[in-house]
Design a protein around this motif. Sequence first.
Motif, short mmCIF file in Angstrom:
data_model
loop_
_atom_site.label_atom_id
_atom_site.label_comp_id
_atom_site.label_asym_id
_atom_site.label_seq_id
_atom_site.Cartn_x
_atom_site.Cartn_y
_atom_site.Cartn_z
N THR A 258 -0.44 -8.52 -2.99
CA THR A 258 -1.35 -7.63 -2.81
C THR A 258 -1.28 -6.41 -3.89
O THR A 258 -2.32 -5.65 -4.34
CB THR A 258 -0.82 -6.92 -1.38
OG1 THR A 258 -0.82 -7.76 -0.50
CG2 THR A 258 -1.78 -5.66 -1.11
N VAL B 222 -9.10 -5.91 -0.46
CA VAL B 222 -7.73 -6.22 -0.89
C VAL B 222 -7.31 -7.56 -0.22
O VAL B 222 -6.75 -8.40 -0.60
CB VAL B 222 -6.82 -5.12 -0.81
CG1 VAL B 222 -5.41 -5.70 -1.13
CG2 VAL B 222 -7.14 -4.08 -1.78
N VAL C 155 -8.74 -1.86 1.58
CA VAL C 155 -7.67 -2.59 1.76
C VAL C 155 -8.21 -3.90 2.62
O VAL C 155 -7.75 -5.01 2.50
CB VAL C 155 -6.42 -1.80 2.75
CG1 VAL C 155 -5.50 -2.86 3.15
CG2 VAL C 155 -5.86 -0.69 1.52
N ILE D 91 -11.10 -3.07 -7.74
CA ILE D 91 -10.59 -2.38 -6.38
C ILE D 91 -10.67 -0.77 -6.91
O ILE D 91 -10.89 0.25 -5.92
CB ILE D 91 -9.06 -2.66 -6.15
CG1 ILE D 91 -8.86 -3.99 -5.57
CG2 ILE D 91 -8.40 -1.60 -5.19
CD1 ILE D 91 -9.47 -4.34 -4.37
N LEU E 264 -4.29 -4.56 -5.98
CA LEU E 264 -4.53 -3.21 -5.84
C LEU E 264 -4.60 -2.74 -7.25
O LEU E 264 -5.34 -1.52 -7.53
CB LEU E 264 -3.43 -2.55 -5.13
CG LEU E 264 -3.25 -2.59 -3.73
CD1 LEU E 264 -2.04 -2.31 -3.00
CD2 LEU E 264 -4.29 -1.85 -3.21
N CYS F 14 0.80 -1.10 -0.04
CA CYS F 14 -0.12 -0.16 -0.05
C CYS F 14 0.80 1.36 0.09
O CYS F 14 0.44 2.37 -0.28
CB CYS F 14 -0.88 0.15 1.22
SG CYS F 14 -2.09 -1.31 1.06
#
Length: 332
Positions: A221, A248, A244, A230, A225, A131
């Motif tokens: 991840t 995610v 998230v 998303i 993303l 992230c």
Amino acid sequence: MVKYIIKRILISLLILLGVSIFLYFLVRLMPVNYIRDQYYATHGQSDSSEEELYRFLQMYGLHDNSFGGIISGYWGWLTKVFHGDFGKSFIDNQPVGQKIFNNMGVSFSISFVSLILQMIIAIPLGIKSACNQYGKLDYTVTVLTMIGMSFPTFFFGSIVIKIFAVDLGWFEVGGLHTATLPKNATWFESTVDLLWHMVMPMFVLVILSIGSLMRYTRTNTLEVLNADYIRTARAKGLSEKTVVYKHVFRNTLIPLVTTLAGTLPGLFGGAMITETMFDLPGIGSLAYTALTKGDIPFIMAYNMFLAVLTVIGVLLSDLMYAVVDPRVKLGK
């Protein structure tokens, strides 16, 4: 689902049969021979003792290392296994199955706790790094995990022992309990002492295992993303925290389920190098001793035990994959 499981079990039995044949040939062709080495250590090596040594090897079915002799020995071993007899260890003459079962608990306890700690640390770090891609946290965690992954177990374990046991004197190395622990110690004192001895081995296992899981989580991840759904969730005005941890994170777990295939044998198979370094009475250190001394019954039983766990782990991984991802349909 039932049809799929039955099919996989039948295929697994064929795989285990092939693995057992391959393992037996490798074990019989090892340069070490416990019976021969012990005989020479007791009687010495001379021409007059060769005939007696041959009779000893014949008693254990190890006198003929030709292709036919190995096949005959394998058939004898397989016949005993079907009757539930895995043989007796050459080293201490204990039943191999009982020996594995009695020493499995230590290895399982260390590996299980280490796995839980590894997941608690590595998965959040991987998600957080993804992230904040190319941020300070991402670079810092990536560098530290790459350093940890690069350390061999024996090297990192030696550093931990040198710092925390030798220099600082915080921990003891060897065994599960302190040598000076009173025999009349309470259950609480004994448990605390046991946990204190487990800190360094578990620390080594966790640090050396975090890197691969963290990198794997980070990569998965990043892929999630960048998915269209998303971007749609963000366009709907959902908070970043909801995106998230609700969308995610759940979809990141799907590829992580495949790691179950290697987790099961790792839990019960023991950490051979770590247990040997810290002198723990686990199944891993026993396997190392058996391998170096040529204890054929124990080596065969231990490796087949790992093979069975691996097959079960792969099957459970496939089933769990279908559970976490409804799009996957088994049995087709």
